[in-house]
Write a protein that holds these residues in place. Structure first.
Motif, PDB file in Angstrom:
ATOM      1  N   ASP A   1     -16.779  -2.492  -0.522  1.00 52.14           N
ATOM      2  CA  ASP A   1     -15.852  -1.427  -0.891  1.00 52.14           C
ATOM      3  C   ASP A   1     -14.896  -1.983  -1.949  1.00 52.14           C
ATOM      4  O   ASP A   1     -14.189  -2.950  -1.701  1.00 52.14           O
TER       5      ASP A   1
ATOM      6  N   GLU B   1      -7.160  -0.837  -6.505  1.00 52.12           N
ATOM      7  CA  GLU B   1      -5.734  -0.656  -6.251  1.00 52.12           C
ATOM      8  C   GLU B   1      -4.937  -1.848  -6.766  1.00 52.12           C
ATOM      9  O   GLU B   1      -3.796  -1.697  -7.221  1.00 52.12           O
TER      10      GLU B   1
ATOM     11  N   ASN C   1     -12.329  -0.394  -3.405  1.00 49.03           N
ATOM     12  CA  ASN C   1     -11.066   0.330  -3.532  1.00 49.03           C
ATOM     13  C   ASN C   1      -9.842  -0.584  -3.535  1.00 49.03           C
ATOM     14  O   ASN C   1      -8.882  -0.338  -4.268  1.00 49.03           O
ATOM     15  N   SER C   2      -9.857  -1.628  -2.718  1.00 45.09           N
ATOM     16  CA  SER C   2      -8.718  -2.537  -2.684  1.00 45.09           C
ATOM     17  C   SER C   2      -8.566  -3.265  -4.014  1.00 45.09           C
ATOM     18  O   SER C   2      -7.448  -3.445  -4.508  1.00 45.09           O
TER      19      SER C   2
ATOM     20  N   LYS D   1      -7.343  -0.596   1.286  1.00 44.19           N
ATOM     21  CA  LYS D   1      -6.547  -0.006   0.210  1.00 44.19           C
ATOM     22  C   LYS D   1      -5.325  -0.853  -0.124  1.00 44.19           C
ATOM     23  O   LYS D   1      -4.600  -0.560  -1.071  1.00 44.19           O
TER      24      LYS D   1
ATOM     25  N   GLN E   1       0.871  -1.179   0.000  1.00 44.94           N
ATOM     26  CA  GLN E   1       0.000   0.000   0.000  1.00 44.94           C
ATOM     27  C   GLN E   1       0.907   1.227   0.000  1.00 44.94           C
ATOM     28  O   GLN E   1       1.548   1.550   0.999  1.00 44.94           O
TER      29      GLN E   1
ATOM     30  N   SER F   1      -3.578  -0.265   6.604  1.00 53.53           N
ATOM     31  CA  SER F   1      -3.946  -0.091   5.191  1.00 53.53           C
ATOM     32  C   SER F   1      -5.244  -0.767   4.763  1.00 53.53           C
ATOM     33  O   SER F   1      -5.540  -0.790   3.564  1.00 53.53           O
TER      34      SER F   1
END
Length: 349
Positions: free
Chosen positions: A313, A319, A315-316, A283, A158, A280
């Motif tokens: 979510d 990423e 976002n991870s 993310k 991250q 983290s």
């Protein structure tokens, strides 16, 4: 398919269809700007994904293909790994669903090996329901280690925080028996090489955490740190690798010490992942370093408890896509730079 040099093809294994994998994948590519960065290819079935997207608000359109040479840039491609319908019960652990998770993963890995896709991003699986006579691996990493060239190492990433593991899915009472000079040397070299070619860090600094509380306290709380880790790390350091430790693990992250290093190597799974996910979570990205191909995944599991509730979510996962693209580009740049001196020398000869 006409493939432009900058058009990176991201293969995606669907993971557990009863979990949140499909949701985070689709939410990631709802943003049409993602298609300017890459061409996604989801290994699953277009009809099933159309069913899944009804569980949350989605306008995403799929380009279903039965052959990988039908992939189109600028589209969310779905390669139909199977044709039959699948009973999906979101939030339920099911062995049959585990079979389809592995069908997707094996097909995507084959495409990665053959160079049809450039990188692989894997959605979460359930490590219990994937087990079968044909697939007896603890997870993605172990299978990829067998199928691809190199030595796999689990690295959580991250931003500038990178945490690698000397041992990963090993019972804690067996960790010390795995910490041999050969394993430690190989893993540290894998981390060093990855930092250089995958993250463009010219002279990386690596910290290693001790196995025992207070790194053994001079042998009072276990002798492995003094008898195994310290001598091996000194040998590695003396050969030119900037490796330091072993450090007491309890205060290493809380004190901010980790910020001084390009990577931290933990001796076992939870020693590294608990602080990483605390800092983290949501993310972070799980990256399989050390292999000749690039694979990433999000830092979370199937999350059955929220599957189908439009709460996941993404976002991870996003990423994970970004990191896979960045590493692919970094590797290509590294190969170009390291090959040029050879070409110049050949011309001179």
């Amino acid at each position: 398919m006409n493939k432009k040099a900058e058009n990176i093809i991201v293969g995606i294994s669907i993971g557990d269809l009863n979990g949140i994998g499909s949701e985070v994948i689709l939410k990631t590519f709802e943003d049409s700007r993602m298609l300017e960065l890459c061409t996604p290819v989801i290994f699953a079935n277009a009809k099933i994904l159309s069913f899944v997207k009804k569980s949350f608000t989605s306008t995403i359109q799929f380009h279903g293909v039965d052959k990988l040479d039908q992939i189109l840039p600028g589209k969310v491609n779905v390669f139909n790994v199977w044709k039959e319908g699948v009973d999906i019960h979101l939030g339920v652990n099911n062995e049959k669903i585990g079979e389809y998770a592995i069908k997707s993963f094996v097909a995507a890995t084959k495409a990665l090996k053959e160079g049809v896709i450039d990188v692989l991003v894997t959605a979460p699986i359930n490590k219990y329901n994937i087990q079968s006579e044909d697939f007896k691996f603890p997870g993605h990493t172990d299978y990829l280690d067998k199928e691809l060239d190199g030595n796999a190492l689990m690295m959580m990433v991250q931003g500038d925080l990178r945490v690698g593991l000397l041992t990963d899915h090993v019972p804690i009472n067996e960790v010390s028996s795995h910490l041999t000079e050969e394993l430690i040397t190989r893993k540290i070299e894998t981390v060093r090489k990855s930092l250089i070619q995958d993250f463009s860090i010219v002279k990386p600094k690596i910290a290693v955490l001790g196995l025992n509380p207070h790194a053994g306290d001079g042998g009072v709380i276990g002798k492995e740190d003094d008898l195994i880790l310290k001598p091996v790390l000194k040998k590695i350091f003396d050969k030119g690798t900037m490796v330091f430790g072993p450090f007491p693990a309890d205060g290493f992250f809380g004190s901010g010490q980790y910020e001084k290093y390009d990577a931290i190597v933990a001796t076992y799974h939870d020693q590294g992942l608990i602080p990483f996910k605390t800092l983290s979570f949501g993310k972070g990205v799980n990256y399989t370093a050390g292999l000749n191909k690039v694979r990433t995944s999000p830092d979370h599991g199937t999350a059955y408890d929220i599957a189908g509730k439009d709460m996941a979510d993404y976002n991870s996962f996003k990423e994970a896509v970004y990191l896979a693209i960045d590493i692919f580009r970094s590797r290509n740049q590294y190969e170009e730079i390291t090959e040029k001196p050879l070409k110049i020398k050949e011309k001179q000869l």
